[in-house]
Design a protein around this motif. Structure first.
Motif: not given
Length: 607
Positions: A217-232
């Motif tokens: 779940t921690d990795m899911v949160t990190e993926m969300a932040i990465a997507l946010e920085e990609l503009g998605e």
């Protein structure tokens, strides 16, 4: 060696010390109950005489503390400080260094970043002197995570790559994955969220495979932040909601609040302001100023929300609160966002000079980050280029450790030889002493025979009275006697014979002995008369014991001795009151026995 906690693994009974230690140190996710069970087992079975395991236990106890719970963290700091002041800990440099690293971790979580970094630096220097690969990996991994959070990407990657190589060489799978997540986060922070996302996705799959849903779940949160920085942003929102629902299901309100802050930030970007307030209010209930990494962004998003709601004045104190938190943890990335927002707030208030100064701060920090990013890229290339050198150095370190372990094995073998010589010497001493021992045993046997009733093997009359007088003279304020004998025992001898009578007395003696405590004494003081001495026993307790004895004998099946054989007893009870000596107490017990006989037998009376 940080020990993570989550409700994923059910409690198992610990099997042995080493297996329990290895499980606690492996990073396997444990439930709170399982952790308590294993720590309780270790503490119950390890003492100072087992020095190696005792030192290992102190390290495990420190790292088992939940650093994210402020009360537990305070206890953990107190424990670490106490151990670091102990002489026995100071005599073990590796234990001392590891406990110092544990204390630094508590400092870091509490927001004392400068203090934590200072101790990390000291521990790393000590770990290299000790040539301890695991300690080096742990310390550099933790320090690298701080550097990454602060935006010092070059230093972060240098530490994290070194730690990664060591974890892989040591076959520490969990810690390798944990450290790899920090490397991925560093990539995201320095502007490569695409690479970071690929790392996170692989790690999520691996954590799910190993049953570690919390880390997944921690990795899911990190993926969300990465997507946010990609503009998605829409995809990021889905990931954040996935994490939010997991923590909601687990009833972890603090973790849920941390994700709520991320949800508020992404919803602001999506312009869905009607949903922002709910998540910010939820986070406000649980996120404290001491949770600075999250508290700072929570206040930043609250300020941003106020500005978008047309309340720029309300945003100013929130910005100041966020700024203090960012400065305490030296988060340059967060400060950059904050100064841009601050400039927008002052512009909305037509305070152009303040807006200009805030924009200057933004540009200055932005330029510093650009320089750090460029330095990072250079450092990353250099680190990748020097990977073989780092690997060689780490292998030499591991070889040195193996040599030390081999030396310890040789030392252990020498100890075994010493033990063998000592063992043979002991055998010689035992053989020489055997004859003297046999003589002593004979003397002891004669002494025992002199004090024992030959038939029942109970204390005889003389021994029972001696013990009674001694107990009385020791000024026991609470003491009681039970005097009992077999009812109509003459009829048993007349009807079944003296041999059956003797067997009946033996059975009676055994029943009485089995019912008494270790501190009590049962003696045969007459033909069918017995005395029980009960130290530290009052009249009520003695009466209860006597009644249990009477009932037990009356219910005993004696058919194995003789068909149709039954037996009852009568008992007199007396507890010490105004008696001047043991003889007077015994007379009152005898009086009680007489009353029991007069009352129809098979009962208990007090004298």
């Amino acid at each position: 060696m940080i020990i993570l906690l989550s409700p994923l693994v059910l409690a198992d009974e610990p099997k042995n010390l080493n297996t329990t230690f290895e499980e606690l140190e492996s990073g396997v996710t444990l439930s709170s109950d399982d952790l308590k069970t294993k720590l309780k087992y270790l503490k119950a079975n390890i003492t100072l005489t087992d020095l190696d395991n005792y030192l290992r236990l102190q390290r495990v106890l420190c790292w088992s503390t939940d650093a994210y719970d402020s009360a537990q963290r305070a206890k953990g700091l107190e424990f670490a400080q106490k151990q670091l002041n102990a002489e026995i800990i100071k005599q073990s440099p590796e234990t001392f260094a590891d406990l110092k690293l544990c204390r630094a971790w508590f400092y870091q979580v509490a927001g004392n970043v400068d203090l934590a970094l200072n101790e990390y630096n000291q521990v790393i220097a000590q770990a290299y002197q000790l040539e301890s690969p695991r300690l080096i990996a742990d310390a550099r991994g933790l320090r690298g995570a701080i550097y990454s959070f602060q935006g010092n990407y070059a230093l972060a990657l240098e530490d994290l790559y070194s730690a990664q190589q060591l974890y892989d060489d040591l076959n520490l799978a969990f810690w390798s994955r944990y450290n790899l997540a920090e490397i991925a986060t560093s990539y995201r922070r320095f502007g490569d969220p695409h690479t970071a996302y690929k790392y996170y996705a692989k790690l999520e799959a691996k954590f799910i495979e190993t049953g570690d849903l919390e880390s997944a779940t921690d990795m899911v949160t990190e993926m969300a932040i990465a997507l946010e920085e990609l503009g998605e942003n829409e995809a990021a929102l889905k990931k954040h909601l996935q994490s939010y629902r997991y923590w909601q299901q687990e009833k972890d309100e603090l973790a849920q609040s941390f994700v709520a802050i991320n949800l508020a930030g992404i919803l602001i970007k999506l312009g869905r302001l009607d949903e922002v307030q709910k998540y910010l209010d939820e986070a406000q209930k649980h996120v404290l100023p001491t949770d600075e990494a999250f508290y700072s962004f929570m206040m930043l998003f609250r300020a941003q929300f106020q500005l978008l709601q047309g309340q720029p004045i309300a945003a100013i104190p929130l910005i100041e609160e966020a700024k203090s938190a960012f400065l305490r943890v030296k988060n340059t990335r967060g400060l950059t966002q904050l100064y841009m927002l601050e400039s927008q707030v002052f512009a909305a208030l037509f305070q152009w000079e303040h807006a200009y100064h805030s924009l200057e701060h933004f540009n200055q920090l932005h330029n510093e980050l650009d320089i750090k990013l460029q330095t990072h890229r250079t450092a990353e290339m250099q680190t990748r280029f020097n990977t073989k050198q780092v690997e060689t150095e780490n292998l030499l370190l591991l070889e040195t450790q193996q040599i030390k372990e081999h030396e310890l094995q040789i030392l252990q073998q020498n100890r075994y030889l010493q033990f063998t010589v000592i063992f043979l010497a002991i055998i010689v001493i035992i053989v020489i002493s055997l004859f003297a021992y046999k003589q002593a045993q004979k003397s002891k046997l004669f002494s025992t025979l002199a004090l024992t009733d030959h038939l029942t093997k109970l204390a005889n009359r003389r021994h029972a009275y001696t013990v009674g007088e001694q107990a009385f003279s020791e000024n026991h304020d609470v003491m009681a006697l039970i005097l009992f004998d077999a009812d109509h025992f003459k009829k048993i001898n007349d009807n079944f014979g003296h041999n059956i009578g003797d067997k009946t007395l033996i059975s009676l003696a055994n029943i009485a002995s089995d019912l008494m405590r270790k501190s009590d004494l049962v003696g045969r003081v007459g033909g069918e008369e017995f005395l029980v001495i009960l130290p530290h026993t009052n009249l009520e307790q003695a009466t209860e014991i006597a009644e249990r004895l009477v009932d037990s004998i009356a219910m005993t099946d004696l058919s194995d001795i003789a068909q149709e054989l039954t037996m009852t007893i009568s008992a007199g009870v007396a507890a010490r009151e105004q008696d001047r000596n043991f003889s007077e107490l015994l007379q009152r017990a005898d009086k009680g026995l007489y009353l029991a006989k007069s009352s129809g037998r098979n009962c208990v009376k007090s004298g």
